[in-house]
Design an enzyme around this catalytic site. Structure first.
Site, PDB file in Angstrom:
ATOM      1  N   GLU A 109      33.949  43.513  34.989  1.00 41.14           N
ATOM      2  CA  GLU A 109      35.239  43.164  35.395  1.00 41.14           C
ATOM      3  C   GLU A 109      35.939  44.047  35.295  1.00 41.14           C
ATOM      4  OE1 GLU A 109      36.036  41.166  37.101  1.00 41.14           O
ATOM      5  OE2 GLU A 109      36.610  39.154  36.399  1.00 41.14           O
ATOM      6  N   ASP A 110      36.868  44.126  35.759  1.00 41.78           N
ATOM      7  CA  ASP A 110      37.864  45.109  35.815  1.00 41.78           C
ATOM      8  C   ASP A 110      39.289  44.464  35.251  1.00 41.78           C
ATOM      9  OD1 ASP A 110      38.590  42.801  37.202  1.00 41.78           O
ATOM     10  OD2 ASP A 110      39.948  43.750  38.992  1.00 41.78           O
ATOM     11  N   ILE A 111      39.215  43.182  35.045  1.00 44.10           N
ATOM     12  CA  ILE A 111      40.343  42.692  33.964  1.00 44.10           C
ATOM     13  C   ILE A 111      40.218  41.550  34.044  1.00 44.10           C
ATOM     14  CG2 ILE A 111      42.043  42.059  36.125  1.00 44.10           C
ATOM     15  CD1 ILE A 111      44.272  42.986  33.856  1.00 44.10           C
ATOM     16  N   ASP A 113      41.965  37.917  33.080  1.00 48.26           N
ATOM     17  CA  ASP A 113      43.316  37.327  32.689  1.00 48.26           C
ATOM     18  C   ASP A 113      43.197  35.688  32.758  1.00 48.26           C
ATOM     19  OD1 ASP A 113      46.095  36.831  33.653  1.00 48.26           O
ATOM     20  OD2 ASP A 113      45.571  36.256  36.248  1.00 48.26           O
ATOM     21  N   GLY A 115      40.588  34.092  33.188  1.00 42.35           N
ATOM     22  CA  GLY A 115      39.469  33.628  33.263  1.00 42.35           C
ATOM     23  C   GLY A 115      38.574  32.970  34.055  1.00 42.35           C
ATOM     24  N   THR A 117      37.895  32.720  36.605  1.00 42.08           N
ATOM     25  CA  THR A 117      36.271  34.106  37.639  1.00 42.08           C
ATOM     26  C   THR A 117      35.557  33.933  36.920  1.00 42.08           C
ATOM     27  OG1 THR A 117      37.902  34.933  38.806  1.00 42.08           O
ATOM     28  CG2 THR A 117      36.150  35.576  39.155  1.00 42.08           C
ATOM     29  N   LYS A 141      44.173  40.996  29.248  1.00 40.53           N
ATOM     30  CA  LYS A 141      44.972  40.186  28.891  1.00 40.53           C
ATOM     31  C   LYS A 141      45.612  39.501  27.806  1.00 40.53           C
ATOM     32  CE  LYS A 141      46.917  41.284  33.526  1.00 40.53           C
ATOM     33  NZ  LYS A 141      47.857  40.030  34.398  1.00 40.53           N
ATOM     34  N   ASP A 169      44.021  45.575  42.470  1.00 44.51           N
ATOM     35  CA  ASP A 169      44.989  46.256  43.369  1.00 44.51           C
ATOM     36  C   ASP A 169      46.176  44.839  43.897  1.00 44.51           C
ATOM     37  OD1 ASP A 169      43.376  43.880  43.969  1.00 44.51           O
ATOM     38  OD2 ASP A 169      44.542  43.629  45.867  1.00 44.51           O
TER      39      ASP A 169
END
Ligand code: IMP
Ligand code: MG
Length: 184
Positions: A109-111, A113, A115, A117, A141, A169
């Site tokens: 996963e990229d990030i 946030d 949580g 997803t 984060k 993005d």
């Protein structure tokens, strides 16, 4: 770095504020993560599952630093429902072709946030009887109220700012930046 990319500083009315992680720091950390993952996994089939679109650059750099046999597939997830608030439900727009049963699954996963997803995906993937299921996130984060499962492999603790670049993005812009920057 920003001065070299002046034309990128403003896209879609958004300005880059500062570079948070430069390309060299990212490359170094990705190399380390590759070593950690290589050492962590025992015998058995490893399937690296990239969550699109945000993980596409991270995943492609990461797998080249993992020194053991593996397979790569992708997941595309979308939140259900109308509105801008995440409903917490997740629908798979692309489901991996590869069978997950009996394999070591590493979800990339990229990030992380809120949580949400990841919480839904983890629950969904667990139902498919993998031998193991772990998360590798580039950024975290640390604001999620509840995480079904913590990332076993983590690139960086992220500031609470909105970040773009290296796959991340804002309204589909900035994904191609070789560094990670915050928006103003
Ligand atoms: P979560 O379900 O709130 O954890 O959302 C995670 C997803 O939201 C990530 O996979 C990103 O695609 C997106 N996201 C969260 N924070 C950021 C950010 O700072 N920049 C870009 N995308 C983000
Ligand atoms: Mg996004």
């Amino acid at each position: 770095m920003l001065s070299e990319t002046g034309s990128l500083r403003q896209t879609g009315g958004q300005k880059l504020a500062r570079v948070v992680f430069d390309a060299e720091s990212i490359a170094r950390r990705v190399r380390e993560l590759g070593c950690e993952i290589t050492e962590a996994y025992p015998e058995g089939e490893l399937l690296v599952l990239g969550l699109l679109k945000g993980s596409f650059i991270f995943l492609s750099d990461l797998v080249r630093r993992i020194d053991r046999p593996l397979q790569v597939d992708f997941l595309v997830a979308a939140s259900y429902g109308a509105g801008t608030m995440s409903s917490g439900s997740v629908r798979l727009l692309y489901d991996p072709e590869t069978k997950l049963e009996g394999k070591h699954i590493l979800l990339v996963e990229d990030i992380i946030d809120t949580g949400k997803t990841l919480n839904r995906l983890i629950t969904l993937l667990r139902e498919r009887s993998p031998q193991s299921l772990e998360i590798c996130a580039l950024l975290h984060k640390h604001i999620a109220e509840h995480l079904e499962q913590e990332a076993a492999f983590l690139g960086f603790d992220a500031p609470k700012a909105f970040l773009v670049g290296y796959g991340l993005d804002h309204a589909e812009n900035f994904r191609h930046l070789p560094y990670i920057a915050s928006l103003t």
